[in-house]
Scaffold this motif. Sequence first.
Motif: not given
Lengths: 218, 218, 218, 218
Positions: A123-137
């Motif tokens: 698929h070429g990617r992992i989609v990160l969605e719906g996780w609060e910890l994304q905001k650490a990026l």
Amino acid sequence: MSQPSTATSATAHSVWPDWNTAAQAVIETGRQAAQRGWVPATAGNFSVRAADGLVAITRSGVDKGAMVLTDILRQPAGQALLPGSSAEAELHLRLYADHPTLGAVFHTHNLAASVLGRLHVAHGRIVLEGWELQKALQGIRTHETRVHLPVFANTQDIAALANEVSAHFALAPADTVLAPGYVIAGHGLYAWGSDARQAWRHLEALDVLLAQVLALRA
Amino acid sequence: MSQPSTATSATAHSVWPDWNTAAQAVIETGRQAAQRGWVPATAGNFSVRAADGLVAITRSGVDKGAMVLTDILRQPAGQALLPGSSAEAELHLRLYADHPTLGAVFHTHNLAASVLGRLHVAHGRIVLEGWELQKALQGIRTHETRVHLPVFANTQDIAALANEVSAHFALAPADTVLAPGYVIAGHGLYAWGSDARQAWRHLEALDVLLAQVLALRA
Amino acid sequence: MSQPSTATSATAHSVWPDWNTAAQAVIETGRQAAQRGWVPATAGNFSVRAADGLVAITRSGVDKGAMVLTDILRQPAGQALLPGSSAEAELHLRLYADHPTLGAVFHTHNLAASVLGRLHVAHGRIVLEGWELQKALQGIRTHETRVHLPVFANTQDIAALANEVSAHFALAPADTVLAPGYVIAGHGLYAWGSDARQAWRHLEALDVLLAQVLALRA
Amino acid sequence: MSQPSTATSATAHSVWPDWNTAAQAVIETGRQAAQRGWVPATAGNFSVRAADGLVAITRSGVDKGAMVLTDILRQPAGQALLPGSSAEAELHLRLYADHPTLGAVFHTHNLAASVLGRLHVAHGRIVLEGWELQKALQGIRTHETRVHLPVFANTQDIAALANEVSAHFALAPADTVLAPGYVIAGHGLYAWGSDARQAWRHLEALDVLLAQVLALRA
């Protein structure tokens, strides 16, 4: 494409640390990565950009959890790899060349990254969605943002991989939000930041995000 | 068959460490294995080949995480087991006899090895392929190599198991690449190397490789 | 039935340690159990049989990872529970009464025990078979032995549970090999031994055995 | 509805600790949460209610495992958030306002909470039943009690979430037993208590309870 999120805090490090300070940050990062089990069997490599066009980067084949100053190479950015370099040092130097605001690049062998990479490589990617910890990026303001973490097939042709990574980040569609890192399938995780502290925060966040994705899938 | 990968670096240890140095390496290895949870309930055994035809090897029944010098036996290679030996010491001595370049043999009770062993024992092996960490095994240059990690059924007849292991490594087809170790189903992992450092690297690498295989399967 | 395996080494402790020595063993056991995550939220209880008909046993409600001498009760065996006792202290005292050679009883909240207990409670036992670590249980000589680890339904009626445990171990068929411990479904693990060292070895072994069974099942 | 279980021990803390004592408890809590991997990448926030209408609460963006006194804000209860506050500080202040007996509120990013939250968010709750560790929650006397741990959808509108939490606990049916905490899907866990010690016990207990629920489901 959207800029890698680290671009926004570039001005903070228009002055890079001296080489010794950068090397100490590399040593300490390796020590903490070893405590988390991220660098088994001398795996992993770590670099911090220093002043005077230098990069402090780990020598190949050493235990990353117990490094001393002689385990850190004084690599000139944009020049041929020094003797004792890891082949993957080329991936670090290419990232510094492509992204002038990058201050640190960390590579570890996280189990979830290695395993999920194999499951997502087609698929070429992992989609990160719906996780609060994304905001650490850096630059991500909400868990609703779809963050793309690219996944590349593993290869021993590091020059080809460096080109592939470089092209991927340069050519991504404008509406794609890219994580400050990528996964190599069956191998591990790269993460970066404007300095060692931010790169470590990104590494910790991506590690937990991938563990959550793996647990949700199970 | 292809030689066990450790054979290639044999010359580095034509001179073996003195017995006290070897025993200290055994003590330190046990301490680190205990920190990783690999030697519960006095499980595991560890040996390092020493000068003068001696092997420094763990006494049976002691807590491998807190050993002192009197917990290490001064076993002559190729002779009958000393009083206090673990029955499995015979597996160590056979490996040293069969492979003159081997400098250390470590045995631990890793959960993934024990469980995957039961799932693969009918097949006789776990094939490691597509994992970057395979390159931590001496002589492996690419993740594309298919590495065979033999799996043997558990038994209390250690002499029979020693023969089975010996024959397996002697008779493997020439095009088979063998890992520097093996799994006993429902029991644990053996790993070795030209010295204690390399054997430890192999043990760490095989532990993570097996955990990755188990996670990918789940 | 077959005797609990600890019975065979009874003579080693015809003389019990003095109460202070027993209490120190309880404190140290709690500290190590906490490091392994087995006593969350003040869970768990630990006892060691002492001289003069006394038992050193943990007070209710204290953090078992950081106990001091005043957290240990000086409980006379076979008498009413002291103020401050855990209700489950009755389970300890009954075990000491039923099995004169028992020197230590440890209870922890291991995740695998709690979860597998719920999955096996209708069956009344978890059968351990084919795992080398079974040999860490006193008297077990081979992984081929089928070891029965009894599973009881959880209850707040501790007197009834004590009776149920007592009857189970007294009335088991002669050809049944019983583990030196039992599981309470959704609750945790009890393990015992002829002294604190052996009880700890049994606790560690049963913890790993249950984790292996859970992983094999997944 | 049934009162949050912490209400029953209110009188114990009619006198709150002085701000410095409260701040030290926050620092120590953060240190222990970091050791457990609950606050990756500067995640998590912690507060303890102090005397004189003050709350000691963590500043936004700091590593919660290595805080010093200047990382703790001296927040007046019931007033606007100080500069440097986390947006989620509002959730803490609302809990203190709604529940006068609450002495501490801890928020962490436990993996099981984050993942189970996503699996249960449509249902609005995780029901804890049949686990002995439920008794570590203040006021719960038996594993047979059905304890409701509310699950809320994640949002960046913290004021709306504070209202939703407040209404949920105020309007729950009289026969519903509520846990002293809640889960935010894809985000983490909130837990509270009459003081820092009780809030920590609740946090530890809920963490293990959720890990057990996740393991039982797998």
